[in-house]
Design a protein around this motif. Structure first.
Motif, PDB file in Angstrom:
ATOM      1  N   ILE A  16       0.882  -1.167   0.000  1.00 20.00           N
ATOM      2  CA  ILE A  16       0.000   0.000   0.000  1.00 20.00           C
ATOM      3  C   ILE A  16       0.916   1.211   0.000  1.00 20.00           C
ATOM      4  N   GLY A  17       0.945   1.928  -1.129  1.00 19.64           N
ATOM      5  CA  GLY A  17       1.819   3.076  -1.299  1.00 19.64           C
ATOM      6  C   GLY A  17       1.395   4.251  -0.441  1.00 19.64           C
ATOM      7  N   ARG A  18       2.196   5.291  -0.429  1.00 18.71           N
ATOM      8  CA  ARG A  18       1.949   6.459   0.431  1.00 18.71           C
ATOM      9  C   ARG A  18       0.587   7.086   0.195  1.00 18.71           C
ATOM     10  N   SER A  19       0.104   7.090  -1.037  1.00 21.63           N
ATOM     11  CA  SER A  19      -1.206   7.681  -1.319  1.00 21.63           C
ATOM     12  C   SER A  19      -2.316   6.640  -1.302  1.00 21.63           C
ATOM     13  N   GLY A  20      -1.978   5.379  -1.031  1.00 23.20           N
ATOM     14  CA  GLY A  20      -2.957   4.293  -1.049  1.00 23.20           C
ATOM     15  C   GLY A  20      -3.785   4.216   0.217  1.00 23.20           C
ATOM     16  N   ILE A  21      -5.066   3.858   0.036  1.00 29.12           N
ATOM     17  CA  ILE A  21      -5.979   3.629   1.162  1.00 29.12           C
ATOM     18  C   ILE A  21      -6.713   2.331   0.887  1.00 29.12           C
ATOM     19  N   VAL A  22      -6.632   1.393   1.827  1.00 29.42           N
ATOM     20  CA  VAL A  22      -7.314   0.111   1.689  1.00 29.42           C
ATOM     21  C   VAL A  22      -8.187  -0.101   2.906  1.00 29.42           C
ATOM     22  N   LYS A  23      -9.464  -0.435   2.649  1.00 32.23           N
ATOM     23  CA  LYS A  23     -10.406  -0.781   3.708  1.00 32.23           C
ATOM     24  C   LYS A  23     -10.924  -2.173   3.420  1.00 32.23           C
ATOM     25  N   GLY A  24     -10.759  -3.083   4.390  1.00 38.26           N
ATOM     26  CA  GLY A  24     -11.247  -4.434   4.173  1.00 38.26           C
ATOM     27  C   GLY A  24     -10.353  -5.473   4.798  1.00 38.26           C
ATOM     28  N   ALA A  25     -10.164  -6.590   4.081  1.00 37.61           N
ATOM     29  CA  ALA A  25      -9.387  -7.717   4.583  1.00 37.61           C
ATOM     30  C   ALA A  25      -8.301  -8.072   3.576  1.00 37.61           C
ATOM     31  N   ILE A  26      -7.111  -8.378   4.107  1.00 33.57           N
ATOM     32  CA  ILE A  26      -5.988  -8.771   3.258  1.00 33.57           C
ATOM     33  C   ILE A  26      -5.405 -10.066   3.806  1.00 33.57           C
ATOM     34  N   ASN A  27      -5.258 -11.050   2.923  1.00 34.80           N
ATOM     35  CA  ASN A  27      -4.601 -12.305   3.255  1.00 34.80           C
ATOM     36  C   ASN A  27      -3.468 -12.455   2.247  1.00 34.80           C
ATOM     37  N   THR A  28      -2.224 -12.368   2.709  1.00 36.40           N
ATOM     38  CA  THR A  28      -1.089 -12.327   1.797  1.00 36.40           C
ATOM     39  C   THR A  28       0.158 -12.911   2.438  1.00 36.40           C
ATOM     40  N   ASN A  29       1.157 -13.162   1.623  1.00 35.19           N
ATOM     41  CA  ASN A  29       2.431 -13.607   2.143  1.00 35.19           C
ATOM     42  C   ASN A  29       3.127 -12.465   2.878  1.00 35.19           C
ATOM     43  N   ALA A  30       3.178 -11.288   2.233  1.00 36.09           N
ATOM     44  CA  ALA A  30       3.838 -10.127   2.844  1.00 36.09           C
ATOM     45  C   ALA A  30       2.995  -8.887   2.592  1.00 36.09           C
ATOM     46  N   LEU A  31       2.858  -8.063   3.615  1.00 36.67           N
ATOM     47  CA  LEU A  31       2.106  -6.816   3.518  1.00 36.67           C
ATOM     48  C   LEU A  31       3.025  -5.677   3.932  1.00 36.67           C
ATOM     49  N   VAL A  32       3.120  -4.657   3.061  1.00 37.98           N
ATOM     50  CA  VAL A  32       3.921  -3.474   3.346  1.00 37.98           C
ATOM     51  C   VAL A  32       2.982  -2.277   3.267  1.00 37.98           C
ATOM     52  N   VAL A  33       2.896  -1.510   4.358  1.00 36.99           N
ATOM     53  CA  VAL A  33       1.956  -0.391   4.431  1.00 36.99           C
ATOM     54  C   VAL A  33       2.720   0.919   4.586  1.00 36.99           C
ATOM     55  N   ALA A  34       2.667   1.738   3.541  1.00 32.97           N
ATOM     56  CA  ALA A  34       3.244   3.079   3.595  1.00 32.97           C
ATOM     57  C   ALA A  34       2.125   4.110   3.597  1.00 32.97           C
ATOM     58  N   GLY A  35       0.909   3.677   3.253  1.00 34.27           N
ATOM     59  CA  GLY A  35      -0.270   4.540   3.229  1.00 34.27           C
ATOM     60  C   GLY A  35      -1.166   4.214   4.410  1.00 34.27           C
ATOM     61  N   LYS A  36      -2.452   3.956   4.122  1.00 34.13           N
ATOM     62  CA  LYS A  36      -3.425   3.703   5.190  1.00 34.13           C
ATOM     63  C   LYS A  36      -4.163   2.394   4.927  1.00 34.13           C
ATOM     64  N   PHE A  37      -4.235   1.549   5.968  1.00 32.53           N
ATOM     65  CA  PHE A  37      -4.973   0.289   5.904  1.00 32.53           C
ATOM     66  C   PHE A  37      -5.916   0.220   7.092  1.00 32.53           C
ATOM     67  N   ILE A  38      -7.203   0.001   6.814  1.00 37.29           N
ATOM     68  CA  ILE A  38      -8.212  -0.152   7.859  1.00 37.29           C
ATOM     69  C   ILE A  38      -8.870  -1.505   7.645  1.00 37.29           C
ATOM     70  N   GLY A  39      -8.714  -2.401   8.610  1.00 41.67           N
ATOM     71  CA  GLY A  39      -9.330  -3.721   8.477  1.00 41.67           C
ATOM     72  C   GLY A  39      -8.506  -4.795   9.150  1.00 41.67           C
TER      73      GLY A  39
END
Length: 143
Positions: free
Chosen positions: A58-81
């Protein structure tokens, strides 16, 4: 075009022989479900469920709301969930609000995490809360 796949470049620009990357560009808004095997980079807004066998960034300008199932998650923006991953990195100025379950958590300085963190045990089959880990560590110190 706001969504595209790059089959021969990784997100850092180096060449890759193992798949490519899908990018959701800044200014793009998507609702739904993404099932993906290559890297996913989000600079736009996404609401829904993401399942990935690779890395979700999730890049600096990225916003994700929900569920993430992944091998690797990198958050530079905003993640809600809620997220489940083997590795999670919260970058400087990144923000996570929710429940995360991961084997390895890295939080950089000025990264913001609000919520609950759970750690998978070595077998990956059982999740342990931070309170359980502290309790388990304390009991081992007494032995």
């Amino acid at each position: 075009m706001a969504i595209f796949t790059n089959d021969n470049k990784q997100l850092d620009g180096s060449s890759s022989t193992s798949g490519g990357a899908t990018i959701i560009a800044n200014g793009t808004r998507i609702k739904g479900e993404i099932n993906i095997e290559c890297r996913l980079h989000i600079d736009g807004d996404f609401e829904g469920t993401i399942t990935s066998k690779d890395t979700v960034m999730i890049g600096r300008s990225g916003i994700v709301k929900g569920a993430i199932n992944t091998n690797a998650l990198v958050v530079a923006g905003k993640f809600i969930g809620d997220s489940v991953s083997n590795f999670l990195e919260l970058k400087t100025h990144g923000r996570i609000e929710g429940t995360i379950t991961t084997n390895e958590l890295v939080v950089e300085r000025k990264g913001v995490f609000i919520g609950e963190s759970k750690v998978r045990d070595g077998k990956g089959s059982r999740e342990m809360s931070v309170k359980e880990i502290i309790k388990d560590t304390d009991s081992k110190k007494k032995d």
